[in-house]
Write a protein that holds these residues in place. Structure first.
Motif, short mmCIF file in Angstrom:
data_model
loop_
_atom_site.label_atom_id
_atom_site.label_comp_id
_atom_site.label_asym_id
_atom_site.label_seq_id
_atom_site.Cartn_x
_atom_site.Cartn_y
_atom_site.Cartn_z
N GLN A 113 -6.22 -3.78 3.63
CA GLN A 113 -5.66 -2.44 3.54
C GLN A 113 -6.32 -1.67 2.40
O GLN A 113 -6.72 -0.53 2.55
N GLY A 129 0.80 -1.21 0.00
CA GLY A 129 0.00 0.00 0.00
C GLY A 129 0.84 1.26 0.00
O GLY A 129 0.60 2.19 -0.77
N ASP A 147 -5.84 -4.07 9.07
CA ASP A 147 -4.74 -3.59 8.25
C ASP A 147 -4.95 -2.10 7.96
O ASP A 147 -5.77 -1.75 7.13
N GLU A 148 -4.21 -1.27 8.64
CA GLU A 148 -4.32 0.19 8.52
C GLU A 148 -5.77 0.65 8.59
O GLU A 148 -6.29 1.24 7.64
N THR A 185 1.47 -6.58 5.45
CA THR A 185 0.25 -7.08 4.82
C THR A 185 0.44 -8.52 4.36
O THR A 185 -0.46 -9.35 4.49
#
Ligand SMILES: Nc1ncnc2c1ncn2[C@@H]1O[C@H](COP(=O)(O)OP(=O)(O)OP(=O)(O)O)[C@@H](O)[C@H]1O
Ligand SMILES: Nc1ncnc2c1ncn2[C@@H]1O[C@H](COP(=O)(O)OP(=O)(O)OP(=O)(O)O)[C@@H](O)[C@H]1O
Ligand SMILES: [Mg+2]
Ligand SMILES: [Mg+2]
Lengths: 331, 261, 448, 407, 305
Positions: free
Chosen positions: E109, B157, E199-200, E67
């Motif tokens: 994410q 990401g 995730d985030e 991740t």
């Protein structure tokens, strides 16, 4: 020009057995594609396997009719299982090709001379519909003024629309349930569904089988209503048209496939009747240099193609669809 | 007056100060679907060389505002002008030619292109500049240089965010629109992004950035807007906004205020 | 080969002579009783229903066939034990003609003892033939002597032939597949009207060739240009407006089904239902080049398609257009944000894609003439090729198409019934996709 | 012939059908013939045959005092699946006899529907042997003027043996038509003592691929029989390419493809390509006179396949309606065999109608443009004449002789 | 109850700050987990343990493999090698949906909302053990409607807490970036997991809401759940995590309480940066530039030598 005839032709096609076959097949596609997102382009494969299951049981093996129906439906279920186990992990567009390929393979095999003794070669099989025809309770056809049906068609549409209604009811009941919700979610994003603890594979398989069963019903009904099982009836063009019918009506809507099929056949028969009248007779409405009688029957396909395009352009969600849904997947 | 701005007075303030702005939007009404407006008369201007921050709750319409400025959302009413010329509802690629750059919030890389190709897309219209800009960007994010042949679809990401930011920097625009450029980046890179944004801005590029890392954003920006329900709720200098109790209540919260207890 | 031709010529002459000779000697006379041993000078063909046998010694195909005189033949009714209808000895032409009553089953028996020395019946030497007579004139029956023994073609030569055909088929599919893959790769459109683009190329060639009297080569070039123009117009007039309205991909797919139906019917409306031929290169024999036999047009097809494919692929890899295409395919909005003229890129792709597809149509027209549904018939294999290679990948479309082409043509060598030879290719397609769900060259996507 | 001998022939379905009451007085002839799809090329001559017959009938005073009415429908091909809907259209229009379909495959999809509506299905071009067997073997409501392939197969095989061919390869399209004809030819060849080098079928949709052509070539035949429709124009070049073209190996055509391929024809092949090739077409000689008359209904007609059969189907139906004094399907079906078999010969509608006018009980035997047409036990012609044709250097066919046969 | 739980936290005090340190009551235990992509070792974890009943943060530079580790643990990706267990039962090679059923649920994410389902349908989907999800009982509404109602009530509560109640009937596809994050997290909570892996979760969520959600996360812990989350927002990490694990280049490089980890110079260098606590405007940009230049010069020199 006799508009009565045009309306009659169009209406009786829209309400007649051919539209029912499409409706049943499209209901199956609706379960596959509309709700679950499985791009099954092999619906005619499900139809053919069920149809030949019945025909082979009755004609080749000389077993009872009802056993044939069971064999046919089991054939469709089996095809779903055999096809599903290895292919359900494929991406949508790959699945489409695999299913097209499978249905073509089936069609070719059913029509192959090498297996003529079993499947009757490209002539197909006849003589399995006796039991079905004998059950016909009607004494004669009906004529309702604007539309009329022969005795046999009357029986077929009675059976056919009953099947369609039951199928719709089942689809409605299933799709409003949490089960249906899982299917719709799988259509959107499998991984998300998996992360919530649902067995995606099992659900896809259930959907594949259910849709395949509708396809099988369509196949069986198709050969019963016409009394012959001919392999070329089950080509991919059929699946394309069934998809067209589905999307015209609106995918993921219970009545979408039904109304779509009716519109589809209404147009084919109506336009055909109109132009054939317009070009026939001593003093045709359309002069010969513009359009001959032979060309007139092509016009219906030209216009059908055009109509399909225009409908999708101006109402991409189909008759029943929700505009908002379409807006979301616009790229 | 600045202490208690109301919506109408926000508009008056806008009209009074927007003169000479490089990019200016007046009373924008826009949305995705017919009949549903997401922006309900948003105003915004950016003077040449200014760094403008936009903050606001989720779903307030910040991204929509940037997209509307950039021609990606249909504007029903209102106008956008660039250096005095009207650019309402112009196509995005034309705006790029006119010197506007844009980094979207999501889906901001080309997954099947490699990092290098992604950056190349940034200067598609001026391929000659590629080498020079590429060095600049890889200096900023060394990782992009190391992985230049990797497909962006495989990146983490944060790495994607670097690519997205890098692509915008490749363009060398005169007005840069950034939608949450720091999201998903590690703290050290977030700081880097803010500092570099400031640097780019110092070099004469007008920047409009949407941020959820609001404190940082308000720290570096010249002027800030708080967007709520598709309208400009408050505006002012970064400092004044970050101390405005209503902004704190509506939006900023108190987390991280008392870091050292 | 030459021998066969010679044989054929001789046979042809004989055929032409036979009926007139028969008429000339139409003297109604009852069948003379069999006089074993002495060959009759001439056995006239009996008028009305009769069974006629001409015994010829082919001598294994060496030299002219020689009549075998003096052989006794008997015709019996219904079965071997049935009543004798007649019996005769072959004349100098090797012929007997025995009158019969009419329809029914008859048995013709040859007396092997009367065969001249050294003359043996071919095959398993069956001396009895049972025929179902339906004709009121001569019913001919044959006993083979010295028949040509045909060796089965070797597996090697079958494979060579299959490979040649497979590669040619594969290249033609590849051209069309490349076009499909470009358009799919850039716009995501599953274009079911792609087959009609092939047909368009072929019909345009026909029109330029037959209609305007241009040589086929010139007509082909013009047809490719016309295809490109057609693609451009199609994009401008139909697909671009649809994209503008944000029409979904599925809806577009249905539009393409409609378009396919529309175009196919228009073609038939104007062109008619039959297959038509170009004015040149229709009939061409093959020459041997080492182990491979190729005709000139096949060589031309291979060269043109290979060069076109290689040039196109390299160009797409090297030029910015190639990257721009993939970018647009990934994310049109972001491409626009990067300053790409998305519509321009898509137009370019349509032009290139339809030109390639049109070229496939042109070559197909040279190869197998022109029909209004030739493209439609090829569509499934084109789709299979594109998918097998990995959707949207350029080299993948090429490799996939070649595999499909080869499988279709080589399948029969390895036992796929020739009448359903597509089955082999489709099965291979499915098997490969099971092992590599993303296609041969496709790349798996990252999760999370 | 006697019309009553067939009464047990009408099937259960007919009996169950709406008591096939007397017709409406007007004989309505429906045509279910291909206007679209892969068989579309067969349509024009067939439509022309029907149109001409109706014209002739009405010129001679019509049937039972009323003019005959024609309605048209498109049978499409088996792919398009429109035949059932189109049939409905005809049934709606009150058709008593439906002339069609051209392809045996299409016929099968609608035959049940038509027969159960009490309407005569009368095909001018179904040659599949299937219609001689099983359910259709009775002269119920299904008839045809095209002789079953049993006869054509026998004639062609006989021709091959006569020409001294000993090792014959057959290349046939894989559908109801091609398969059965190929089977008949091959059976007759084998019975008569010839070898069948190869019997290759190809997909009707895509035509033969190289592998099938190679299979034919590899069998090194001394003659090739090509059982095909209009795809012949693509197959012949392929055969030539593989070294087994008509120039190298004597080639034989069948009714599906024995047509003109010269300049000005619908499909063309280069001059000389087919020279010497022979072909068979069921039916007596399509006299020039008949062709000229067809031109009055369709001046563009180039091809005449099955035009005579269509003409005769229409005429015999009309005669049957006169004999029965009723235009309902069931009545026509009952009278049909008798007007084609035994009795006083007549060879045009006008002549036959005149005989019937003189004596309504007269037993007539119509011999038409397509041959003697004896609709025997199975509702198919039991006797027919089959023409043998040969190509000249301009790819035009010339009749060589006509062979009469009986099943 | 609360005492017992804070016990879990207290127990962490005794744990050493070594990477891969054993915990007194681990809910997840894994060792030798590796995953390579081509030549790149994305995850290479020698040993990892997650303490039950506490909030653990997983931090590390971009591309550290966080991740990917999540993907491996939850069955969405397959490791080259390695074994790990949840509640003592091995999870290697267990498919993702079974992992989730055992009580280990993750979020993504890059959000995965089900665009054409409404927000509330998204939520209902999360609930486990639904009778109506079985094919044979699905067609009969009476069999599942009461359960559905209960789920809906719970979903509505969660939506209200996540400020999504106004969007209840909208398609999830029309949510803004931040709203999607919220929905994803709320949906995962519908599963009622024992261990929730985020995730985030707060990337793109506005600060005020973030603050209120932190309270929610804490209450999750206080209900007895274990939370593992990846986050780049140090304020959040500092505020709610009881334990922090630091990853870099696929490996676990440091562990400890938030305070101790954030004081670790290596972590500061590689991840936090020198200025993470300071106001950027207070840094003289000129200074920064000088700093960067100096770095460049140093690098150039390094390269030369
Ligand atoms: N494609 C779309 N179609 C319909 N509605 C949308 C679409 N995208 C966003 N919206 C709606 O528009 C509103 C504003 O969205 P926008 O993305 O501008 O919010 P935002 O301020 O950027 O929020 P965030 O901070 O969460 O990114 C939201 O209510 C959202 O539901
Ligand atoms: N499918 C893949 N193919 C190739 N490389 C991959 C793939 N998935 C991940 N990677 C690489 O593995 C590394 C670890 O990725 P991961 O997504 O786990 O990082 P992360 O710690 O989550 O980073 P971030 O904080 O930026 O999200 C990255 O460098 C990424 O490029
Ligand atoms: Mg946003
Ligand atoms: Mg990550």
């Amino acid at each position: 020009m006799d508009f009565g005839t045009v309306i009659d032709a169009a209406l009786s096609a829209a309400l007649g057995p051919q539209a029912i076959v499409f409706a049943l097949a499209a209901i199956g596609l609706n379960v596959h594609f509309g709700y679950t997102g499985l791009l099954n382009f092999g619906q005619s494969g499900f139809m053919s396997i069920a149809a030949f299951g019945l025909a082979v049981t009755v004609v080749t093996w000389d077993l009872p009719f009802w056993l044939g129906i069971i064999v046919g439906m089991l054939g469709a279920v089996l095809l779903a299982l055999v096809l599903g186990v290895p292919t359900l992990r494929l991406r949508a567009d790959y699945l489409a090709i695999v299913t097209i390929a499978t249905s073509e393979i089936l069609r070719l095999i059913f029509g192959a001379v090498e297996f003529k003794d079993t499947f009757g070669g490209s002539n197909g099989l006849t003589g399995f519909a006796r039991t079905y025809q004998d059950m016909n309770p009607y004494g004669g056809g009906v004529d309702l003024g604007i539309v009329s049906f022969s005795r046999n068609d009357l029986w077929s549409i009675t059976v056919g629309w009953t099947l369609v209604a039951l199928s719709c009811l089942l689809v409605f009941a299933l799709m409003r349930s949490p089960w249906g919700r899982v299917l719709k979610s799988i259509r959107e994003d499998e991984d998300a569904v998996r992360s919530l603890g649902k067995n995606v594979f099992a659900y896809k398989m259930q959907a594949l089988v259910l849709g395949g069963v509708f396809g099988g019903l369509a196949g069986i009904f198709h050969i019963l209503k016409q009394g012959s099982a001919v392999p070329t009836d089950f080509n991919t063009t059929f699946t394309f048209y069934a998809y067209a019918a589905l999307l015209v009506g609106g995918a993921a809507r219970v009545f979408g496939p039904v109304v779509g099929s009716m519109i589809f056949w209404f147009l084919i028969a109506g336009i055909g009747s109109f132009f054939s009248q317009a070009t026939s007779g001593a003093d045709p409405l359309l002069p010969d240099w513009l359009m001959t009688n032979t060309q007139a029957s092509l016009i219906r396909f030209i216009l059908l193609g055009l109509g399909l395009m225009l409908l999708m352009i101006f109402r991409p969600q189909g008759i029943f669809g929700d505009r908002r849904e379409i807006a979301i997947d616009g790229r | 007056m600045t202490e208690s701005p109301t919506t109408t007075s926000e508009h008056d303030k806008h009209v009074a100060n927007a003169e000479g702005a490089v990019l200016r939007a007046d009373n924008l009404i826009a949305g995705y679907l017919p009949g549903v407006n997401i922006l309900n008369g948003a105003d915004l201007y950016c003077q040449p060389g200014e760094l403008v921050g936009i903050i606001g709750p989720n779903g307030a319409g910040k991204s929509t505002l940037l997209k509307a400025l950039f021609g990606l959302v249909k504007i029903h009413e209102g106008s956008v002008s660039l250096k005095g010329g009207d650019i309402t509802n112009q196509r995005a690629d034309q705006l790029v030619t006119k010197g506007i750059g844009f980094v979207p919030q999501t889906e901001n890389v080309f997954p099947s292109l490699t990092i290098e190709e992604n950056l190349e897309m940034g200067c598609y219209q001026e391929p000659k500049k590629f080498q020079e800009r590429f060095e600049f960007v890889t200096d900023l994010f060394p990782r992009l240089g190391e992985r230049r042949k990797q497909r962006a679809g495989q990146l983490s990401g944060g790495e994607r965010q670097m690519v997205a930011m890098g692509r915008a920097l490749m363009m060398d625009p005169s007005v840069l629109l950034l939608d949450e450029p720091s999201a998903g980046l590690s703290p050290v890179l977030q700081d880097e992004v803010f500092v570099q944004t400031r640097n780019i801005n110092k070099a004469g590029v007008s920047v409009i950035m949407v941020e959820q890392n609001a404190r940082r954003c308000l720290q570096i920006c010249d002027r800030g807007y708080v967007l709520d329900h598709g309208t400009t709720a408050y505006s002012g200098t970064g400092k004044s906004l970050s101390n405005d109790p209503r902004v704190i209540e509506l939006y900023l919260g108190t987390l991280g205020q008392n870091t050292d207890d | 080969m030459r021998l066969a031709a010679l044989l054929a010529a001789v046979a042809g002459v004989l055929t032409l002579l036979a009926p007139s000779a028969a008429l000339a000697q139409a003297t109604p006379s009852p069948t003379p009783p069999a006089s074993a041993g002495a060959p009759a000078a001439v056995n006239p063909i009996v008028p009305g229903a009769n069974i006629t046998v001409t015994l010829l010694d082919l001598n294994g195909g060496k030299g002219d066939p020689k009549p075998v005189p003096g052989v006794g033949l008997t015709v019996l009714k219904d079965s071997k034990d049935g009543a004798e209808v007649g019996s005769q000895t072959t004349d100098t032409k090797g012929r007997v003609s025995i009158g019969i009553e009419g329809n029914g089953t008859y048995v013709v028996e040859l007396d092997p003892k009367t065969l001249p020395d050294g003359v043996k019946l071919s095959g398993n030497g069956e001396t009895v033939k049972t025929v179902e007579v339906k004709l009121a004139s001569s019913n001919f029956v044959q006993f083979q002597i010295g028949a040509v023994v045909v060796q089965d073609a070797s597996l090697g030569s079958k494979i060579v032939d299959g490979t040649r055909s497979g590669i040619i088929a594969g290249l033609l599919i590849a051209l069309a597949a490349l076009g499909l893959s470009l358009i799919f790769g850039t716009t995501g459109l599953t274009n079911f009207a792609h087959g009609e683009l092939i047909t368009f190329g072929a019909i345009a060639t026909y029109i330029f060739n037959r209609g305007f009297g241009l040589p086929v080569v010139a007509a082909g070039v013009l047809a490719v240009i016309a295809s490109a123009a057609f693609g451009y117009l199609q994009d401008r007039g139909l697909w671009r407006p649809l994209r503008r309205r944000g029409t979904g991909l599925i809806a577009m797919m249905i539009v393409s089904i409609g378009l396919a139906l529309f175009l196919r019917s228009i073609f038939q409306y104007g062109f008619g239902g039959s297959t038509r031929t170009l004015s040149q290169y229709v009939v061409q024999g093959r020459q041997s080049y080492g182990p491979i036999d190729l005709s000139h047009k096949e060589i031309a097809i291979v060269l043109v398609s290979v060069i076109t494919i290689v040039v196109t692929c390299l160009a797409l890899m090297r030029t910015r257009l190639g990257k721009a295409m993939r970018a647009v395919s990934d994310n049109p909005a972001l491409s626009a944000s990067s300053g790409l003229r998305v519509d321009g890129v898509i137009s370019a792709v349509w032009v290139l894609g339809t030109a390639l597809t049109g070229l496939a149509g042109v070559l197909l027209a040279v190869q197998q003439q022109v029909n209004f549904q030739m493209g439609f018939n090829l569509l499934l294999l084109v789709f299979a090729g594109v998918t097998l290679g990995g959707l949207g990948t350029i080299w993948g479309a090429l490799i996939g198409s070649l595999v499909i082409g080869l499988m279709v043509e080589l399948g029969p060598v390895f036992g796929v019934p020739a009448s359903i030879k597509e089955v082999g290719a489709l099965v291979v397609l499915i098997l490969i996709l099971l092992v590599r769900p993303q296609g041969i060259l496709g790349k798996a996507q990252r999760i999370g | 012939a006697c019309g009553s001998s067939d009464s047990e022939g009408s099937s259960d379905e007919t009996k169950a059908a709406p008591a096939a009451a007397k017709g409406d007085g007007t004989l309505t002839i429906g045509t279910l013939l291909p206007q679209t799809g892969s068989l579309a090329f067969l349509g024009p001559p067939e439509f022309a045959g029907v149109d001409l017959a109706i014209k002739d009938i009405n010129a001679a005073g019509g049937v039972n005092g009323k003019d005959v009415v024609g309605v048209k429908a498109d049978s499409g091909d088996t792919d398009s699946g429109i035949a059932p809907a189109e049939t409905d259209k005809l049934l709606k229009a009150g058709a008593d006899v439906i002339v069609g379909a051209a392809s045996s495959g299409v016929s099968k999809t609608v035959v049940d529907k038509i027969m159960s509506a009490g309407v005569v299905m009368y095909s001018p071009a179904n040659t599949s042997t299937d219609f001689d067997n099983g359910d259709f073997s009775k002269p119920d409501l299904y008839f045809r003027t095209a002789p079953s392939d049993i006869l054509q197969g026998a004639v062609l095989a006989n021709l091959l043996i006569e020409d001294g061919r000993q090792n014959v390869a057959i290349l046939a399209r894989q559908d109801a038509y091609g398969e059965t004809l190929a089977k008949e030819i091959s059976k007759n060849l084998k019975n008569a003592g010839s070898t069948v080098a190869a019997n290759v079928l190809y997909s009707e949709k895509t035509g033969p691929g190289d592998s099938q052509i190679t299979e034919v070539a590899d069998s090194k035949p001394d003659a090739v029989v090509l059982v095909a429709f209009e795809e012949t124009t693509t197959i012949v070049p392929k055969l030539i390419q593989a070294g087994v073209g008509p120039k190298n190996v004597p080639t034989y055509f069948v009714d599906g493809n024995t047509a003109n391929y010269g300049k000005g024809d619908a499909a063309t092949l280069p001059d000389g390509t087919l020279e010497g090739t022979k072909g068979t077409i069921p039916g007596a000689e399509a006299a020039q006179d008949f062709k000229d008359r067809l031109a009055t209904v369709n001046p563009d007609l180039k091809d005449y396949s099955y035009s005579a059969e269509s003409y005769d189907a229409t005429v015999t139906s009309a005669l049957a309606a006169i004999v029965a004094g009723d235009d309902s399907g069931a009545a026509i079906a009952k009278a049909l065999p008798s007007v084609t078999e035994g009795g006083e010969k007549c060879d045009s509608f006008e002549a036959c109608a005149a005989l019937l006018k003189d004596d309504p009980k007269a037993d007539i035997d119509y011999d038409g443009v397509s041959g003697p047409i004896e609709l025997g036990k199975t509702g198919s012609p039991t006797a027919a004449s089959i023409g043998i044709y040969q190509y000249d250097s301009k790819n035009k066919i010339k009749p060589v002789k006509y062979i009469a046969g009986k099943i | 109850m609360a005492a017992e739980l804070s016990e879990a936290r207290a127990a962490l005090a005794g744990v050493s700050n070594e990477p891969g340190a054993p915990k007194p009551d681990p809910i997840v235990k894994g060792s030798n987990i590796t995953r390579t992509f081509g030549g790149l070792k994305a995850v290479d974890v020698e040993h990892i343990e997650i303490q039950r009943g506490v909030i653990t943060a997983l931090i590390g530079p971009n591309g550290a493999g966080k991740t990917t580790l999540f993907n491996l643990l939850t069955g969405f990706d397959e490791p080259n090698e390695g074994d790990w267990s949840f509640n003592g039962k091995s999870l290697a090679k267990v498919p993702a949906y079974k992992v989730a059923r055992r009580g280990m649920v993750r979020t993504f994410q890059l959000t995965k909302v089900l665009s054409k389902l409404t927000v509330i349908e998204n939520m209902r989907l999360g609930a486990t053990g639904q009778r109506g999800e079985r094919f044979f009982s699905a067609a009969f509404k009476s069999l599942w409607s009461s359960q559905e109602d209960a789920n809906t009530t719970r979903a509505d509560e969660l939506l209200a807490r996540f400020k999504l109640d106004a969007k209840r009937e909208d398609f999830a596809g029309s949510l803004s970036g931040g709203q999607r994050k919220l929905l994803e997290m709320a949906r995962a909570l519908m599963v009622d997991p024992e261990l929730i892996m985020l995730d985030e979760p707060m990337a793109g969520v506005n600060p005020a809401l973030k603050q209120s959600l932190l309270g929610h996360v804490k209450s999750l812990r206080d209900e007895g759940r274990t939370v593992l989350f990846v986050e780049h927002d140090m304020d959040m990490v500092r505020d709610i995590s009881d334990w922090v694990i630091v990853m870099a280049q696929g490996q676990i490089v440091a562990e400890g309480t938030p305070k101790s980890v954030m004081a670790d110079q290596r972590v500061i260098d590689a991840y936090l940066g020198a200025h993470h606590d300071t106001d950027i405007t207070e840094i003289d940009v000129a200074d920064l530039e000088a700093e960067a230049e100096a770095e460049l010069v140093a690098e150039a020199e390094e390269n030369k030598s």
